[in-house]
Each structure stands twice: as C-alpha cells, then as structure tokens.
Design a protein around this motif. Structure first.
Motif, PDB file in Angstrom:
ATOM      1  N   ARG A   1      12.583   7.705 -10.075  1.00  0.00           N
ATOM      2  CA  ARG A   1      12.083   8.017  -8.735  1.00  0.00           C
ATOM      3  C   ARG A   1      12.997   7.512  -7.623  1.00  0.00           C
ATOM      4  N   THR A   2      13.734   6.439  -7.866  1.00  0.00           N
ATOM      5  CA  THR A   2      14.550   5.835  -6.803  1.00  0.00           C
ATOM      6  C   THR A   2      16.009   6.278  -6.840  1.00  0.00           C
ATOM      7  N   ALA A   3      16.462   6.772  -7.990  1.00  0.00           N
ATOM      8  CA  ALA A   3      17.824   7.301  -8.124  1.00  0.00           C
ATOM      9  C   ALA A   3      18.895   6.316  -7.637  1.00  0.00           C
ATOM     10  N   GLY A   4      18.670   5.019  -7.915  1.00  0.00           N
ATOM     11  CA  GLY A   4      19.689   4.012  -7.604  1.00  0.00           C
ATOM     12  C   GLY A   4      19.925   3.763  -6.131  1.00  0.00           C
ATOM     13  N   LYS A   5      18.908   3.983  -5.296  1.00  0.00           N
ATOM     14  CA  LYS A   5      19.084   3.868  -3.837  1.00  0.00           C
ATOM     15  C   LYS A   5      19.482   2.465  -3.379  1.00  0.00           C
TER      16      LYS A   5
ATOM     17  N   GLY B   1      10.018   0.372  -1.475  1.00  0.00           N
ATOM     18  CA  GLY B   1       9.530   1.462  -0.642  1.00  0.00           C
ATOM     19  C   GLY B   1      10.673   2.290  -0.072  1.00  0.00           C
ATOM     20  N   MET B   2      11.678   1.617   0.462  1.00  0.00           N
ATOM     21  CA  MET B   2      12.826   2.340   1.016  1.00  0.00           C
ATOM     22  C   MET B   2      13.613   3.052  -0.082  1.00  0.00           C
ATOM     23  N   ALA B   3      13.685   2.437  -1.268  1.00  0.00           N
ATOM     24  CA  ALA B   3      14.353   3.092  -2.393  1.00  0.00           C
ATOM     25  C   ALA B   3      13.604   4.359  -2.815  1.00  0.00           C
ATOM     26  N   LEU B   4      12.300   4.382  -2.574  1.00  0.00           N
ATOM     27  CA  LEU B   4      11.483   5.560  -2.885  1.00  0.00           C
ATOM     28  C   LEU B   4      11.541   6.608  -1.784  1.00  0.00           C
ATOM     29  N   GLY B   5      12.288   6.318  -0.725  1.00  0.00           N
ATOM     30  CA  GLY B   5      12.453   7.281   0.352  1.00  0.00           C
ATOM     31  C   GLY B   5      11.577   7.049   1.557  1.00  0.00           C
ATOM     32  N   LEU B   6      10.821   5.947   1.565  1.00  0.00           N
ATOM     33  CA  LEU B   6       9.983   5.624   2.724  1.00  0.00           C
ATOM     34  C   LEU B   6      10.855   5.052   3.838  1.00  0.00           C
ATOM     35  N   SER B   7      10.449   5.275   5.067  1.00  0.00           N
ATOM     36  CA  SER B   7      11.225   4.804   6.210  1.00  0.00           C
ATOM     37  C   SER B   7      11.043   3.304   6.409  1.00  0.00           C
ATOM     38  N   GLN B   8      11.971   2.711   7.155  1.00  0.00           N
ATOM     39  CA  GLN B   8      11.834   1.298   7.530  1.00  0.00           C
ATOM     40  C   GLN B   8      10.505   1.059   8.238  1.00  0.00           C
ATOM     41  N   ARG B   9      10.113   1.988   9.093  1.00  0.00           N
ATOM     42  CA  ARG B   9       8.851   1.847   9.825  1.00  0.00           C
ATOM     43  C   ARG B   9       7.667   1.849   8.868  1.00  0.00           C
ATOM     44  N   LYS B  10       7.714   2.713   7.875  1.00  0.00           N
ATOM     45  CA  LYS B  10       6.598   2.860   6.939  1.00  0.00           C
ATOM     46  C   LYS B  10       6.351   1.581   6.150  1.00  0.00           C
ATOM     47  N   VAL B  11       7.414   0.816   5.883  1.00  0.00           N
ATOM     48  CA  VAL B  11       7.250  -0.413   5.099  1.00  0.00           C
ATOM     49  C   VAL B  11       7.279  -1.664   5.970  1.00  0.00           C
TER      50      VAL B  11
ATOM     51  N   LEU C   1       3.056  -3.189 -10.696  1.00  0.00           N
ATOM     52  CA  LEU C   1       4.102  -2.178 -10.682  1.00  0.00           C
ATOM     53  C   LEU C   1       4.871  -2.139 -12.010  1.00  0.00           C
ATOM     54  N   LYS C   2       5.063  -3.286 -12.613  1.00  0.00           N
ATOM     55  CA  LYS C   2       5.777  -3.353 -13.889  1.00  0.00           C
ATOM     56  C   LYS C   2       5.017  -2.587 -14.969  1.00  0.00           C
ATOM     57  N   ARG C   3       3.674  -2.758 -14.987  1.00  0.00           N
ATOM     58  CA  ARG C   3       2.896  -2.174 -16.075  1.00  0.00           C
ATOM     59  C   ARG C   3       2.336  -0.794 -15.746  1.00  0.00           C
ATOM     60  N   ALA C   4       2.037  -0.556 -14.489  1.00  0.00           N
ATOM     61  CA  ALA C   4       1.476   0.751 -14.128  1.00  0.00           C
ATOM     62  C   ALA C   4       2.551   1.817 -14.013  1.00  0.00           C
ATOM     63  N   VAL C   5       3.782   1.412 -13.676  1.00  0.00           N
ATOM     64  CA  VAL C   5       4.866   2.371 -13.467  1.00  0.00           C
ATOM     65  C   VAL C   5       6.025   2.094 -14.427  1.00  0.00           C
TER      66      VAL C   5
ATOM     67  N   LYS D   1       0.830  -1.208   0.000  1.00  0.00           N
ATOM     68  CA  LYS D   1       0.000   0.000   0.000  1.00  0.00           C
ATOM     69  C   LYS D   1       0.864   1.257   0.000  1.00  0.00           C
ATOM     70  N   ALA D   2       1.937   1.234   0.780  1.00  0.00           N
ATOM     71  CA  ALA D   2       2.805   2.407   0.883  1.00  0.00           C
ATOM     72  C   ALA D   2       3.493   2.706  -0.446  1.00  0.00           C
ATOM     73  N   VAL D   3       3.962   1.660  -1.123  1.00  0.00           N
ATOM     74  CA  VAL D   3       4.609   1.846  -2.426  1.00  0.00           C
ATOM     75  C   VAL D   3       3.607   2.392  -3.439  1.00  0.00           C
ATOM     76  N   GLY D   4       2.406   1.820  -3.446  1.00  0.00           N
ATOM     77  CA  GLY D   4       1.384   2.300  -4.366  1.00  0.00           C
ATOM     78  C   GLY D   4       1.087   3.781  -4.160  1.00  0.00           C
ATOM     79  N   LYS D   5       0.916   4.170  -2.904  1.00  0.00           N
ATOM     80  CA  LYS D   5       0.617   5.564  -2.592  1.00  0.00           C
ATOM     81  C   LYS D   5       1.758   6.480  -3.011  1.00  0.00           C
ATOM     82  N   ALA D   6       2.997   6.047  -2.753  1.00  0.00           N
ATOM     83  CA  ALA D   6       4.157   6.864  -3.112  1.00  0.00           C
ATOM     84  C   ALA D   6       4.273   7.062  -4.618  1.00  0.00           C
ATOM     85  N   LEU D   7       3.745   6.106  -5.383  1.00  0.00           N
ATOM     86  CA  LEU D   7       3.835   6.172  -6.841  1.00  0.00           C
ATOM     87  C   LEU D   7       2.568   6.736  -7.484  1.00  0.00           C
TER      88      LEU D   7
END
Length: 312
Positions: free
Chosen positions: A150-154, A283-293, A138-142, A33-39
C-alpha cells in the motif's frame, strides 16, 4: 492471549484514546484514526470512558488506579468487544497492569468489586478483554506485506530512530504476550515500530536508547532532569544518523518536543532531528496529506523536511 487473536478480530476494535490524545496528543489521535480508515480498519470509541489513573493516582491509592483502568475494560465488555486498543503507552500500561493485578492481587479484586458496586456497574474480571497497543493493532490487523504494497516505499531515504519509551515494555511481567518467540514483540529489543516503518521504506538506524526514559513523569517536579534525559535521546539519535525520531506515546512525544526547545534555549544545545508519530509517517506513506495526519500540530515544525522527502 494477543497471539491467539485472529486478523479478523482486529478489523474492528474498541478504541480507548485516553486523556492525552484529546489534549497534547491530538495529532496522534488524528493520525491513528486516519491510518485506520485508510487501511479499512474501524475504531469504535469506548463509551463513557474515564482516565486510566495516569501516573498520579497510584501515588495516592494504587487500588483506585486499578479500578479506574478496570472500569474502561468493563465499558469495553458492555459494548460487546473483547479487544481494546490503547495507543498511549501510559494507558496501555495501566490497562495491562489492571488485568494483571486483578488476576494476582486479592486487595485489588476487593477494591474493584467494592467501588464497582458503589458505582452501579459489574466488576471487571480478568480474561474478558485483551488490551493491545496501536503497534499490535497495525502489525496484526494489516502486517508488513500489505503495508509495503500500500505504501510503495514512500518513506525511502528517511533515516529513523524508533523510540518506544519505557512504559511500553516495563514491567515485563504485565505483558505476558511479549517475549514469546517468533512473531511476538520483545521487551528487551522492541521491533514492531521498526518493522512497520521499514515496510514503508524507512531506514531504521541502530538506536540503543529506544526504551530509555524521557523523564515525562518528572516534567513538572524536575524539568531540568527531564531536559537532560531528552537531550541524551536526541543527541544519541543524531549520532546514530537519524533524521527523524518516530514516537508511539503522546507523553514521550510531547516531552521530546518541549525539551528539545528547552535544551536549545537554556543550555544552548541545538538538535535538528525531527519528531513525528509513527502513525503520521505511515499516514503520509499511505498518501494522506500532512494536514490529514496533524503535522501542523507538532511543536517542532517538520513540514519543510517532509516536503523535501516528497511527503506533502
């Protein structure tokens, strides 16, 4: 039908979490859910959904299992959706199998119509809803290009073995959208998770057991066999140079974590590879915290390792 889905059709989809994601797989639910919202994607949970029949019902009456899965497709239709996303391999497999059975097996059709009438709702007819996995979504929607931006190689510097499990690709005949050439998923050498994580900078190791069985279905009846199967996966991943095993199934994820601990306690076989849902990594590559995911919900604590990689 999945190949015909347009990107816009996947921006908002019906969401079938299934039982595991409300229990042992809660971190998968949270991170998806968190990844979807972030995207900028929207998941609309299927109203009044029920268990897909999991692995147990088919041993008693496979037609009842088909009905249970078909009812979720009916509920999806009633909400006005023609796409439902099921992140659990077992749920994804069972909904796809129901679609196939209702198109091929007259006994399944009869049972579905009979039970549906008794339950007071219309019987699902094949072709109305396309079931997709979180990887398809995620493959087809994004897609990789946008994820890379969006992740800049995190995830750079992280060596990952992508573990798909056995139900994501088997039996092959219930996944007609796979093995269709360029752009489609492969049942012989699945790569969607590899593609998504590579776009975020991860180094995917050459892992030959990506579709091997983890023994999840035997965890209660023969735990020792499950432990041996998991230990084989863990030690092979480490031998291939992996620091992390990425998962996309709550049963597989839980099985790997439980039997990693069990192998150390009972067999004295310690492995250090970390086990994380691919959605946690993205999620973490998108900048979400460990707690968030939901990283703290993982049994084998990977937090120190993630901090070393700059994922806080």
């Amino acid at each position: 039908m999945a190949k015909d889905l347009k990107e816009k059709d996947l921006k908002q989809v019906a969401y079938y979490p299934g039982c595991a994601l409300e229990g042992t797989g809660h971190a998968y639910n949270r991170s998806t859910k968190a990844v979807g919202k972030a995207l900028g994607l929207e998941l609309v949970e299927v109203k009044d959904w029920n268990c897909c029949g999991a692995m147990e019902v088919k041993n008693i009456d496979p037609q009842v299992q088909t009905y249970l899965s078909a009812r979720n497709l009916t509920k999806t239709e009633e909400m006005g959706f023609n796409v439902v996303m099921a992140p659990c391999n077992g749920c994804y497999h069972n909904l796809k199998k129901a679609e196939y059975d209702l198109a091929q097996n007259p006994q399944a059709v009869e049972a579905n119509e009979r039970i549906s009438a008794k339950a007071g709702h219309h019987a699902y007819r094949p072709g109305g809803v396309e079931t997709i996995h979180a990887l398809d979504w995620l493959k087809r929607a994004v897609g990789e290009e946008e994820l890379a931006r969006r992740t800049a190689g995190k995830l750079k510097g992280m060596k990952v073995a992508n573990y798909y499990g056995c139900m994501y690709t088997r039996p092959r005949h219930i996944f007609p959208e796979k093995d269709q050439g360029e752009g489609s998923e492969s049942t012989y050498a699945p790569h969607f998770m590899d593609d998504l994580l590579a776009s975020a900078g991860a180094e995917n190791v050459d892992f030959p057991l990506k579709t091997a069985c983890c023994g999840g279905a035997h965890a209660m009846s023969d735990a020792d066999t499950s432990t041996q199967l998991v230990l084989n996966i863990l030690t092979t991943a480490e031998a291939c140079g992996a620091e992390v095993i990425a998962t996309e199934c709550p049963t597989c994820h839980t099985s790997l974590e439980i039997h990693q601990l069990r192998a150390e306690k009972l067999l004295g076989r310690k492995t250090n590879v970390k086990i994380l849902y691919f959605t946690q990594l993205l999620g973490m590559a998108l900048g979400l915290s460990q707690r968030k995911v939901g990283v703290a919900e993982n049994m084998a604590d990977p937090r120190a390792y993630l901090r070393e990689k700059g994922l806080k």
